[in-house]
Design a protein around this motif. Structure first.
Motif, PDB file in Angstrom:
ATOM      1  N   ALA A 428       0.848  -1.205   0.000  1.00  0.00           N
ATOM      2  CA  ALA A 428       0.000   0.000   0.000  1.00  0.00           C
ATOM      3  C   ALA A 428       0.880   1.250   0.000  1.00  0.00           C
ATOM      4  CB  ALA A 428      -0.921  -0.019   1.220  1.00  0.00           C
ATOM      5  N   PHE A 429       1.969   1.201   0.763  1.00  0.00           N
ATOM      6  CA  PHE A 429       2.843   2.372   0.817  1.00  0.00           C
ATOM      7  C   PHE A 429       3.562   2.584  -0.516  1.00  0.00           C
ATOM      8  CE2 PHE A 429       6.737   4.700   2.209  1.00  0.00           C
ATOM      9  CZ  PHE A 429       6.081   5.861   2.601  1.00  0.00           C
ATOM     10  N   LYS A 430       3.890   1.475  -1.194  1.00  0.00           N
ATOM     11  CA  LYS A 430       4.544   1.626  -2.507  1.00  0.00           C
ATOM     12  C   LYS A 430       3.582   2.295  -3.497  1.00  0.00           C
ATOM     13  CE  LYS A 430       7.255  -0.860  -6.022  1.00  0.00           C
ATOM     14  NZ  LYS A 430       8.451  -0.019  -6.076  1.00  0.00           N
ATOM     15  N   LYS A 431       2.312   1.906  -3.427  1.00  0.00           N
ATOM     16  CA  LYS A 431       1.344   2.510  -4.354  1.00  0.00           C
ATOM     17  C   LYS A 431       1.289   4.024  -4.152  1.00  0.00           C
ATOM     18  CE  LYS A 431      -1.523  -1.549  -4.969  1.00  0.00           C
ATOM     19  NZ  LYS A 431      -2.585  -2.374  -4.386  1.00  0.00           N
ATOM     20  N   GLU A 432       1.445   4.436  -2.905  1.00  0.00           N
ATOM     21  CA  GLU A 432       1.348   5.856  -2.581  1.00  0.00           C
ATOM     22  C   GLU A 432       2.680   6.590  -2.845  1.00  0.00           C
ATOM     23  OE1 GLU A 432       1.551   8.047   1.648  1.00  0.00           O
ATOM     24  OE2 GLU A 432       0.268   6.270   1.609  1.00  0.00           O
ATOM     25  N   ALA A 433       3.802   5.917  -2.518  1.00  0.00           N
ATOM     26  CA  ALA A 433       5.086   6.626  -2.502  1.00  0.00           C
ATOM     27  C   ALA A 433       5.915   6.422  -3.776  1.00  0.00           C
ATOM     28  CB  ALA A 433       5.908   6.152  -1.293  1.00  0.00           C
ATOM     29  N   ASP A 434       5.549   5.399  -4.576  1.00  0.00           N
ATOM     30  CA  ASP A 434       6.328   5.121  -5.785  1.00  0.00           C
ATOM     31  C   ASP A 434       5.356   4.689  -6.886  1.00  0.00           C
ATOM     32  OD1 ASP A 434       8.361   4.443  -7.605  1.00  0.00           O
ATOM     33  OD2 ASP A 434       8.646   2.443  -6.728  1.00  0.00           O
ATOM     34  N   PRO A 435       4.447   5.603  -7.278  1.00  0.00           N
ATOM     35  CA  PRO A 435       3.354   5.199  -8.180  1.00  0.00           C
ATOM     36  C   PRO A 435       3.835   4.654  -9.520  1.00  0.00           C
ATOM     37  CG  PRO A 435       3.447   7.598  -7.920  1.00  0.00           C
ATOM     38  CD  PRO A 435       4.366   7.012  -6.902  1.00  0.00           C
ATOM     39  N   LYS A 436       5.023   5.052  -9.974  1.00  0.00           N
ATOM     40  CA  LYS A 436       5.510   4.528 -11.266  1.00  0.00           C
ATOM     41  C   LYS A 436       6.313   3.231 -11.104  1.00  0.00           C
ATOM     42  CE  LYS A 436       6.022   8.670 -14.208  1.00  0.00           C
ATOM     43  NZ  LYS A 436       7.040   9.389 -15.011  1.00  0.00           N
ATOM     44  N   GLY A 437       6.524   2.791  -9.865  1.00  0.00           N
ATOM     45  CA  GLY A 437       7.288   1.552  -9.652  1.00  0.00           C
ATOM     46  C   GLY A 437       8.742   1.679 -10.073  1.00  0.00           C
ATOM     47  N   LEU A 438       9.357   2.816  -9.783  1.00  0.00           N
ATOM     48  CA  LEU A 438      10.743   3.040 -10.230  1.00  0.00           C
ATOM     49  C   LEU A 438      11.785   2.677  -9.174  1.00  0.00           C
ATOM     50  CD1 LEU A 438      10.198   6.473 -12.058  1.00  0.00           C
ATOM     51  CD2 LEU A 438      10.760   4.274 -13.132  1.00  0.00           C
TER      52      LEU A 438
END
Ligand code: FAD
Length: 468
Positions: A428-438
């Motif tokens: 969930a935090f990745k979706k919020e903090a790294d939306p492009k998946g970089l």
């Protein structure tokens, strides 16, 4: 102009390195401990190393990479064992070596930049007010505090304080997000678990606030046993002594101590198993009394009574323990590898005995006593005399069938090396903090393949992995 060239132009004022040999060197960690990862990842390299000197410079890098869709893999000292710090799809290596200041020390608390080397933090804390960190990996003299929190789990001191995951062992993390306008977040309490042990897949830690404990002179002690299981019984009782202050207890089966601890060899017989200990200097009389109560134990070496020349030439006890045991083994027998095993309380001794009887000299035992959810038990980093990947998987299955969970160090993803399930909080935090998946692509299966079946026993293959 390619995206990479444009990035170089935009970051022209920063410390950049694109010499392919240096970039490749900074793209590697200790993944080669695993013959499986060695084969999968040996060719992996980034495109550019950026070494920022401040949080502002990191923000500049993140903004530019976000706009240009360039992956960013953060690097502390690159001592991780599972390819955590390796940029599977290339891109920028964000090297935090220059972000290394100790910012403040007060009773019980230190605030540091994430790239600070752990032993340097302790040096400053000791000199300031006789304090030190509660726990550290055996890579004390090389690893960074940010890398330990993002990629490690516990180590020396865990016999008293448990692991990093335990509430209270990290106080606060300052974290940058990977967005068009990176946000600066201050995480505390439960929120820390969003980024701890997430391999930098969902944020960049720039500052860390850690609890401290009193620093003592630690005496290195090797206690010898004719039978390994007698050493395990001793270690278990030692861990449960209420008044004896120790920082490290590691039983290691013969012939590993004699064969792999080359500089300590003269103290150890080939058929002798050893318990490596670190004991507070003021507790040495009590410790010696405790050893005398056990007719099967004998002290082989103690640094407080050793010749000065020996003390100077021998590595510290913590560099015989944790994954340094394996490293010393690899130098002598490059064909070996290792596992990471939990022997759950309250049957830890019986579980160790079962595995030792089942696997014998194919898997020489190495245990690390720890406090785990308030109970004293042991974690294991057994040596494996490696033959094939199939046999390695059989050995893993044998452990699991006997109630000893394996945290597989032959996998580069968070889930396969950990709990074998999605960590919903980190996802969930990745979706919020790294939306492009970089950020560090390929390390979080839940992000790459939400339908992945962890029970399938199939190896996860990251489609973005560079071709060999
Ligand atoms: P790196 O290897 O550089 O990075 C580790 C991971 O964290 C990577 O995924 C990286 O991308 C990420 N990362 C690094 N810095 C940041 C940041 N600031 N923000 C976000 N993400 C970041 N581990 C233990 O837990 N206990 C041990 O006792 C132990 N002993 C070891 C002994 C040896 C000989 C070796 C080779 C390894 C050992 N390890 C141990 C593993 C490793 O040393 C530790 O996990 C170490 O703390 C990693 O620190 P590092 O600075 O080298 O991190």
């Amino acid at each position: 102009m390619s995206n990479l060239d444009q990035l170089k132009t935009e970051l022209a004022g920063l410390q950049l390195e694109d010499n392919p040999q240096i970039v490749k060197q900074k793209s590697r960690d200790f993944f080669w401990y695993s013959p499986v990862l060695k084969q999968q990842l040996d060719h992996v390299t980034g495109d550019l190393v950026v070494t920022p000197k401040s949080e502002e410079e990191i923000i500049q890098v993140l903004k530019a990479c976000y706009a240009l869709d360039i992956p960013v893999t953060t690097r502390g000292a690159g001592t991780g064992n599972y390819g955590q710090a390796m940029p599977l799809s290339g891109g920028v290596i964000l090297n935090l070596a220059e972000l290394n200041k100790v910012k403040s020390i007060r009773p019980g608390v230190v605030v540091v930049e994430a790239g600070a080397i752990i032993s340097k933090i302790d040096e400053e804390c000791r000199a300031h007010s006789g304090q030190e960190l509660r726990l550290h990996p055996s890579t004390y003299r090389t690893a960074t505090i940010g890398g330990f929190i993002a990629g490690g789990s516990g180590g020396v001191g865990s016999i008293n304080w448990g692991g990093l995951r335990d509430l209270g062992n990290v106080i606060r993390l300052r974290v940058l997000t990977m967005e068009a306008e990176p946000r600066v977040l201050e995480l505390t309490g439960e929120d820390l678990h969003k980024v701890m042990h997430a391999y930098g897949t969902n944020g960049i830690i720039t500052e860390v606030e850690m609890p401290l404990t009193a620093a003592y002179d630690w005496v290195d002690v090797l206690v010898g046993f004719d039978e390994f299981m007698d050493g395990v019984q001793f270690a278990d009782r030692l861990g449960n002594q209420d008044g004896l202050l120790v920082k490290e207890i590691a039983p290691i089966a013969a012939p590993v101590p004699h064969d792999y601890f080359l500089r300590h060899k003269k103290f150890i017989r080939k058929d002798q198993s050893v318990v490596v200990c670190m004991v507070a200097s003021f507790a040495m009389d009590a410790f010696a009394a405790f050893v005398r109560r056990n007719s099967k134990a004998s002290i082989l070496y103690r640094s407080d009574l050793a010749d000065e020349a020996d003390v100077k030439s021998l590595p510290p006890a913590y560099e015989l323990a944790w994954n340094h045991t394996t490293l010393r083994g690899l130098r002598v027998e490059p064909g070996i590898t290792y596992l990471q095993v939990l022997y759950p309380f309250p049957d830890q001794i019986e579980k160790v005995r079962t595995m030792v009887e089942l696997l014998g000299d194919e898997v020489p035992a190495h245990l690390e006593y720890v406090r785990f959810d308030g109970k004293i038990t042991c974690f294991g980093l057994p040596i494996v005399r490696y033959t094939t990947e199939e046999r390695l998987n059989e050995i893993i299955k044998l452990h699991e069938d006997n109630g000893c969970p394996v945290f597989n160090p032959h996998r580069y993803t968070l889930e396969e090396g950990g709990m074998k399930q999605t960590d919903e909080v980190q996802l969930a935090f990745k979706k919020e903090a790294d939306p492009k998946g970089l950020l560090n692509p390929g390390k979080m299966i839940a992000w790459e393949d939400p339908s992945y079946d962890y029970k399938s026993d199939k190896l996860f293959l990251f489609p973005g992995l560079q071709p060999a």
